[in-house]
Design a protein around this motif. Structure first.
Motif, PDB file in Angstrom:
ATOM      1  N   ALA A 196     -18.144  -2.151 -60.782  1.00 22.23           N
ATOM      2  CA  ALA A 196     -17.303  -1.491 -59.780  1.00 22.23           C
ATOM      3  C   ALA A 196     -17.796  -0.084 -59.483  1.00 22.23           C
ATOM      4  CB  ALA A 196     -15.853  -1.443 -60.272  1.00 22.23           C
ATOM      5  N   GLY A 197     -17.508   0.373 -58.262  1.00 25.77           N
ATOM      6  CA  GLY A 197     -17.800   1.741 -57.847  1.00 25.77           C
ATOM      7  C   GLY A 197     -16.530   2.390 -57.337  1.00 25.77           C
ATOM      8  N   GLU A 198     -16.659   3.479 -56.594  1.00 26.40           N
ATOM      9  CA  GLU A 198     -15.483   4.146 -56.040  1.00 26.40           C
ATOM     10  C   GLU A 198     -15.752   4.635 -54.630  1.00 26.40           C
ATOM     11  OE1 GLU A 198     -14.573   8.149 -57.736  1.00 26.40           O
ATOM     12  OE2 GLU A 198     -16.142   7.637 -59.168  1.00 26.40           O
ATOM     13  N   GLU A 220     -11.854  -5.727 -47.738  1.00 29.19           N
ATOM     14  CA  GLU A 220     -13.136  -6.403 -47.726  1.00 29.19           C
ATOM     15  C   GLU A 220     -13.575  -6.548 -46.268  1.00 29.19           C
ATOM     16  OE1 GLU A 220     -13.043 -10.071 -49.825  1.00 29.19           O
ATOM     17  OE2 GLU A 220     -12.564  -9.139 -51.754  1.00 29.19           O
ATOM     18  N   ASP A 221     -14.877  -6.439 -46.049  1.00 32.67           N
ATOM     19  CA  ASP A 221     -15.411  -6.456 -44.692  1.00 32.67           C
ATOM     20  C   ASP A 221     -14.944  -7.701 -43.942  1.00 32.67           C
ATOM     21  OD1 ASP A 221     -16.908  -5.604 -42.516  1.00 32.67           O
ATOM     22  OD2 ASP A 221     -18.726  -6.631 -43.192  1.00 32.67           O
ATOM     23  N   GLY A 222     -14.277  -7.474 -42.785  1.00 34.62           N
ATOM     24  CA  GLY A 222     -13.809  -8.573 -41.951  1.00 34.62           C
ATOM     25  C   GLY A 222     -12.431  -9.093 -42.293  1.00 34.62           C
ATOM     26  N   ALA A 223     -11.786  -8.553 -43.330  1.00 34.91           N
ATOM     27  CA  ALA A 223     -10.492  -9.083 -43.776  1.00 34.91           C
ATOM     28  C   ALA A 223      -9.302  -8.459 -43.042  1.00 34.91           C
ATOM     29  CB  ALA A 223     -10.322  -8.886 -45.277  1.00 34.91           C
ATOM     30  N   TYR A 224      -9.552  -7.364 -42.294  1.00 35.17           N
ATOM     31  CA  TYR A 224      -8.441  -6.684 -41.622  1.00 35.17           C
ATOM     32  C   TYR A 224      -8.166  -7.307 -40.260  1.00 35.17           C
ATOM     33  CZ  TYR A 224      -5.590  -3.063 -39.476  1.00 35.17           C
ATOM     34  OH  TYR A 224      -4.571  -2.386 -38.847  1.00 35.17           O
ATOM     35  N   SER A 225      -6.879  -7.408 -39.924  1.00 32.99           N
ATOM     36  CA  SER A 225      -6.461  -7.834 -38.582  1.00 32.99           C
ATOM     37  C   SER A 225      -5.183  -7.091 -38.228  1.00 32.99           C
ATOM     38  CB  SER A 225      -6.220  -9.347 -38.529  1.00 32.99           C
ATOM     39  OG  SER A 225      -5.034  -9.692 -39.227  1.00 32.99           O
ATOM     40  N   GLY A 262     -19.452  -4.765 -53.269  1.00 24.99           N
ATOM     41  CA  GLY A 262     -19.344  -5.636 -52.102  1.00 24.99           C
ATOM     42  C   GLY A 262     -19.284  -4.815 -50.832  1.00 24.99           C
ATOM     43  N   ASP A 263     -18.946  -5.467 -49.716  1.00 26.36           N
ATOM     44  CA  ASP A 263     -18.877  -4.812 -48.411  1.00 26.36           C
ATOM     45  C   ASP A 263     -17.423  -4.567 -48.024  1.00 26.36           C
ATOM     46  OD1 ASP A 263     -21.655  -4.930 -48.193  1.00 26.36           O
ATOM     47  OD2 ASP A 263     -21.594  -6.931 -47.301  1.00 26.36           O
ATOM     48  N   TYR A 264     -17.147  -3.362 -47.487  1.00 27.30           N
ATOM     49  CA  TYR A 264     -15.777  -2.946 -47.208  1.00 27.30           C
ATOM     50  C   TYR A 264     -15.657  -2.217 -45.876  1.00 27.30           C
ATOM     51  CZ  TYR A 264     -14.885  -4.142 -52.064  1.00 27.30           C
ATOM     52  OH  TYR A 264     -14.763  -4.832 -53.242  1.00 27.30           O
ATOM     53  N   VAL A 301     -20.356  -1.001 -51.335  1.00 29.44           N
ATOM     54  CA  VAL A 301     -20.071  -0.320 -52.597  1.00 29.44           C
ATOM     55  C   VAL A 301     -20.880  -1.013 -53.681  1.00 29.44           C
ATOM     56  CG1 VAL A 301     -18.318   0.232 -54.322  1.00 29.44           C
ATOM     57  CG2 VAL A 301     -17.748   0.344 -51.887  1.00 29.44           C
ATOM     58  N   ASP A 302     -21.666  -0.236 -54.413  1.00 27.55           N
ATOM     59  CA  ASP A 302     -22.459  -0.773 -55.512  1.00 27.55           C
ATOM     60  C   ASP A 302     -21.817  -0.411 -56.848  1.00 27.55           C
ATOM     61  OD1 ASP A 302     -24.427  -1.791 -53.763  1.00 27.55           O
ATOM     62  OD2 ASP A 302     -25.385   0.185 -53.650  1.00 27.55           O
ATOM     63  N   ALA A 303     -22.179  -1.151 -57.874  1.00 26.15           N
ATOM     64  CA  ALA A 303     -21.659  -0.869 -59.214  1.00 26.15           C
ATOM     65  C   ALA A 303     -22.079   0.519 -59.659  1.00 26.15           C
ATOM     66  CB  ALA A 303     -22.165  -1.917 -60.193  1.00 26.15           C
TER      67      ALA A 303
END
Length: 319
Positions: A196-198, A220-225, A262-264, A301-303
């Motif tokens: 995890a990162g921050e 998460e990338d693409g999860a917002y609507s 992951g991607d955010y 975000v990388d570890a």
């Protein structure tokens, strides 16, 4: 005494002894298969803020922790103020030996009667006026749906992010309660801190925004609507956000910890207590931009890393 009978009996007893001996030897045979190795893993609690200005603290009483069927040995009943565990603060619950691989079960056991001091209620909300209000729960166990990857070392740390914004609501009678068991299971993130990162940032210009409170949500990338601005069946807004944080009113800073690699994308939202009931009402999403080269609506975000933003807020968007 019949010697023939004694001879037959002796042969029978000798045979039985040999069978037992062979069975014991079979149990001791080294099959050549390596025994699975286990790794010491620490388990922590942390929290994301709640959308209620009346809430001073949220306390839960934990009686046990179980991961993949393994319990934290010697765990003593403890009452934790989740609200004090924000901005990267954690509380160690204990450690457990786990094999490498993905966890299949993480369970928190709660006491619903008395706290660690023997006083009722066991789980409660402390209001800004100093009043204890029972936090109604329907179960003595919380089964967390998130899975965690355990690595082949002793550096693993399972972080349980108890998102109060998603997990605690008020019912029609004005009582504080946990959301349903299924929703509660989804409201607690589990992540290995080694993966995890921050996400951090500073709002250097609030523009024309005159908001009482601004919350930044990480998705998460693409999860917002746009549906996220409507409450779900439990009355929770932005229910699919990975994590969130209030922007500090004086410094303009925000920090979201233990974000799994992951991607955010980030979304900024304005809230106000329009009817002075202690609960924040949604004003709308805030248009935001950044002076950095990182895209607010698509970044990685990388570890063991930090992604930092310098934010400019331009004004409210229409709901």
């Amino acid at each position: 005494m019949n010697l023939k009978y004694l001879f037959k009996t002796g042969i029978l007893m000798l045979s039985m002894g040999l069978l037992v001996s062979c069975s014991d030897d079979d149990d001791d045979v080294d099959t050549g298969e390596p025994q699975p190795e286990s790794y010491n893993t620490e388990v922590y609690l942390t929290d994301a803020p709640i959308d209620n200005a009346e809430v001073e603290g949220v306390f839960i009483t934990v009686t046990g922790v179980r991961v993949n069927g393994n319990t934290i040995e010697g765990f003593e009943k403890t009452t934790v103020n989740l609200s004090s565990l924000q901005n990267g603060e954690t509380e160690l619950l204990g450690d457990v030996e786990l094999e490498s691989g993905t966890t299949s079960e993480i369970v928190l056991s709660l006491d619903n009667e008395t706290d660690a001091s023997g006083e009722a209620p066991a789980n409660y909300v402390l209001t800004s006026s100093g009043e204890k209000k029972a936090l109604v729960t329907s179960s003595a166990e919380i089964s967390i749906t998130d899975q965690v990857e355990i690595e082949e070392n002793d550096d693993n740390e399972i972080i349980l992010d108890f998102d109060l914004r998603k997990s605690v609501v008020t019912n029609s009678a004005g009582e504080y309660q946990f959301v349903s068991d299924s929703e509660l299971a989804h409201s607690i993130r589990a992540v290995n801190s080694t993966k995890a990162g921050e996400i951090t940032g500073t709002v250097s210009d609030f523009g024309s925004t005159e908001s009482e409170t601004i919350v930044v949500f990480a998705y998460e990338d693409g999860a917002y609507s746009e549906d996220e601005t409507s409450a779900n069946g439990e009355g929770v807004l932005f229910a699919n956000a990975t994590a969130s944080n209030k922007i500090n009113e004086s410094s303009g800073e925000f920090e979201i910890h233990f974000v799994e690699e992951g991607d955010y994308e980030l979304h900024f939202v304005s809230f106000s207590d329009e009817d002075a009931d202690g609960e924040l009402e949604l004003d709308g999403e805030v248009e935001a931009t950044t002076t950095s080269e990182i895209d607010l609506l698509g970044f990685s975000v990388d570890a063991d890393s930090e992604v930092n933003f310098d934010i400019l807020l331009l004004g409210l968007l229409d709901l």
